[in-house]
Design an enzyme around this catalytic site. Structure first.
Site, PDB file in Angstrom:
ATOM      1  N   THR A   1       0.870  -1.182   0.000  1.00 34.74           N
ATOM      2  CA  THR A   1       0.000   0.000   0.000  1.00 34.74           C
ATOM      3  C   THR A   1       0.905   1.229   0.000  1.00 34.74           C
ATOM      4  O   THR A   1       1.380   1.644  -1.037  1.00 34.74           O
ATOM      5  CB  THR A   1      -0.981  -0.002   1.193  1.00 34.74           C
ATOM      6  OG1 THR A   1      -0.262  -0.248   2.401  1.00 34.74           O
ATOM      7  CG2 THR A   1      -2.050  -1.067   1.001  1.00 34.74           C
TER       8      THR A   1
ATOM      9  N   LYS B   1       4.149  -6.995   3.872  1.00 38.20           N
ATOM     10  CA  LYS B   1       3.934  -5.576   3.629  1.00 38.20           C
ATOM     11  C   LYS B   1       3.620  -4.898   4.952  1.00 38.20           C
ATOM     12  O   LYS B   1       3.076  -5.498   5.872  1.00 38.20           O
ATOM     13  CB  LYS B   1       2.819  -5.333   2.607  1.00 38.20           C
ATOM     14  CG  LYS B   1       1.425  -5.788   3.007  1.00 38.20           C
ATOM     15  CD  LYS B   1       0.631  -4.836   3.852  1.00 38.20           C
ATOM     16  CE  LYS B   1       0.592  -3.440   3.250  1.00 38.20           C
ATOM     17  NZ  LYS B   1      -0.153  -2.506   4.190  1.00 38.20           N
TER      18      LYS B   1
ATOM     19  N   THR C   1       1.826  -8.210  12.980  1.00 43.77           N
ATOM     20  CA  THR C   1       1.470  -6.938  12.360  1.00 43.77           C
ATOM     21  C   THR C   1       1.333  -7.084  10.866  1.00 43.77           C
ATOM     22  O   THR C   1       1.755  -8.069  10.314  1.00 43.77           O
ATOM     23  CB  THR C   1       2.508  -5.847  12.670  1.00 43.77           C
ATOM     24  OG1 THR C   1       2.018  -4.614  12.173  1.00 43.77           O
ATOM     25  CG2 THR C   1       3.831  -6.129  12.035  1.00 43.77           C
TER      26      THR C   1
ATOM     27  N   GLU D   1       6.042   4.984   7.287  1.00 48.68           N
ATOM     28  CA  GLU D   1       5.612   6.097   6.437  1.00 48.68           C
ATOM     29  C   GLU D   1       6.415   7.361   6.729  1.00 48.68           C
ATOM     30  O   GLU D   1       6.426   7.863   7.849  1.00 48.68           O
ATOM     31  CB  GLU D   1       4.117   6.345   6.632  1.00 48.68           C
ATOM     32  CG  GLU D   1       3.282   5.241   6.028  1.00 48.68           C
ATOM     33  CD  GLU D   1       1.811   5.293   6.392  1.00 48.68           C
ATOM     34  OE1 GLU D   1       1.022   4.631   5.699  1.00 48.68           O
ATOM     35  OE2 GLU D   1       1.466   5.986   7.368  1.00 48.68           O
TER      36      GLU D   1
ATOM     37  N   ASN E   1      -0.409  10.905   6.006  1.00 54.66           N
ATOM     38  CA  ASN E   1      -1.628  10.522   6.718  1.00 54.66           C
ATOM     39  C   ASN E   1      -2.694  11.595   6.714  1.00 54.66           C
ATOM     40  O   ASN E   1      -3.876  11.304   6.894  1.00 54.66           O
ATOM     41  CB  ASN E   1      -1.267  10.102   8.146  1.00 54.66           C
ATOM     42  CG  ASN E   1      -0.639   8.736   8.172  1.00 54.66           C
ATOM     43  OD1 ASN E   1      -1.326   7.725   8.119  1.00 54.66           O
ATOM     44  ND2 ASN E   1       0.684   8.678   8.199  1.00 54.66           N
TER      45      ASN E   1
END
Length: 417
Positions: free
Chosen positions: A152, A178, A189, A275, A401
């Protein structure tokens, strides 16, 4: 143990494929893993009360299905908070895959990652499965296409394989995973799919996986959010021909060590690919009274937003680290703590017995400027230790985000899983 270039197709009998099905914009978004023979399976899943439909499907299949033989995965839509329709879509995915592979639907596991609250586009999903099946192959390229299709917000594929010898037979464990955001596990996770040609009982396969996630996936954090879709699946088809592992003997220990190597590698790759991250942040707590104490302290350090921000700024703010230790819930003596920073360019001691030492600021900043940074905390209470992995907290994390709902979907107020 020998590390090999490979992934989910490196063990004997496994095939994989990845395609663009139109769920996402111009990116591969569906993957399929298939074993030529039935597999025993183990799984660990999110402890979030809000569980995605595929998590519920897989939990049931792992527990009750006599065997599994395929895993079908989509990215872009999480199939979470989708009610009865979401479960029906899992069944449709499994039945479509099973029909095309000539295996029972109960032998097909499903997984999804992406936007929460959106129904799966089943027309695209079914067409994607139809395209995946004839593309199945056993090469590393096939495995890499599958590893790419499950991503993603990840910036890179994550895959690995290792070879060990069990009972005179070569055994391979391979995998892909991922994970980049919504990472703060409490069992495992993200999504991880591990394959092996080892012959091992289902009971010991599950015990090996369940035990290992505590030292690997459970010891990472990117942002403090535990996903609704977290899934780790481990499939073993027995084609290596080793004598079946039915007890915790030497072969079992070798298998556990190899599995830990794979899972540790994936855990670190997820943490460093957080991220917006620019560095991997590792915390080692040593000389603790017991493993639980060490784990609490290490996980609290890498989860601290203030510490993560300091790592991003290459700021020698060790006070944030001892502060995070203090609210971890673990008891220790602050006046007995030694603390070090370490990276590829050196190691420096910042505090001794809870008090700051004289040190070179330039040397410390040089150590903190590296892409992998370790803090070592010695609490002098015993001989136990634990390691946790996280990443720095950057401006880009907020940017990514803040725009999640428009990242792949033009409209809609949804979160990612």
């Amino acid at each position: 143990m020998e590390e090999k270039e490979g992934g989910v197709t490196t063990p004997q009998g496994f095939k994989a494929a990845g395609v663009f099905a139109g769920i996402r914009r111009k990116k591969k978004d569906m993957a399929l893993i298939y074993s030529e023979v039935p597999c025993v399976v183990a799984g660990t899943f999110t402890t979030n009360i809000v569980k995605a439909a595929p998590v519920k499907w897989d939990m049931e299949m792992v527990k009750n299905s006599p065997y599994v033989q395929a895993v079908v995965v989509n990215s872009g839509v999480a199939n979470t908070c989708t009610g009865a329709a979401g479960m029906s879509h899992c069944k449709d995915m499994a039945e479509t895959t099973g029909m095309l592979l000539d295996i029972p639907a109960e032998a097909v596991l499903v997984a999804s990652t992406g936007l929460i609250g959106k129904q799966l586009p089943m027309d695209k999903i079914k067409l994607g499965i139809q395209n995946l099946v004839p593309m199945l192959g056993s090469s590393h390229e096939d495995a890499s296409l599958a590893a790419e299709a499950i991503l993603t917000t990840d910036t890179r594929k994550k895959e690995l394989a290792v070879e060990i010898e069990l009972g005179g037979k070569k055994v391979v464990i391979g995998g892909m995973c991922k994970g980049s955001g919504m990472i703060h596990p409490n069992m495992c996770t993200m999504l991880a799919f591990i394959t092996t040609d080892a012959c091992i009982s289902k009971e010991l396969l599950q015990e090996a996986l369940s035990s290992d996630v505590n030292d690997t996936y459970n010891m990472i954090s990117v942002d403090g959010d535990t996903s609704t879709n977290d899934t780790v699946l481990l499939l073993a088809n027995g084609l290596a021909g080793n004598e079946e592992i039915k007890e915790k003997n030497q072969d079992y220990q070798k298998f556990v060590e190899a599995l830990n190597f794979i899972n540790t590698y994936f855990a670190k790759r997820i943490a460093e690919d957080g991220e917006g991250a620019t560095s991997l942040f590792e915390a080692k707590v040593i000389n603790a009274a017991d493993k639980e104490q060490a784990a609490k302290l290490a996980k609290s350090i890498i989860s601290s937003s203030l510490t993560k921000a300091a790592i991003f700024g290459r700021d020698i703010n060790w006070g944030r680290i001892v502060c995070a230790m203090g609210y971890s819930g673990a008891q220790f003596d602050p006046d007995g703590v030694d603390l070090y920073f370490e990276s590829s360019v050196g190691k420096i001691k910042l505090i001794e017995d809870g008090v700051e030492m004289l040190y070179s600021k330039d040397a410390a900043e040089k150590i903190l400027s590296q892409p992998e940074i370790t803090v070592i905390v010695d609490i002098k209470m015993g001989c136990a230790s634990a390691t946790a992995w996280g990443c720095d907290l950057t401006y880009d994390y907020v940017r990514i985000n803040a725009a999640y709902t428009s990242w792949e979907v033009p409209n809609g107020n949804r979160s990612y899983a």
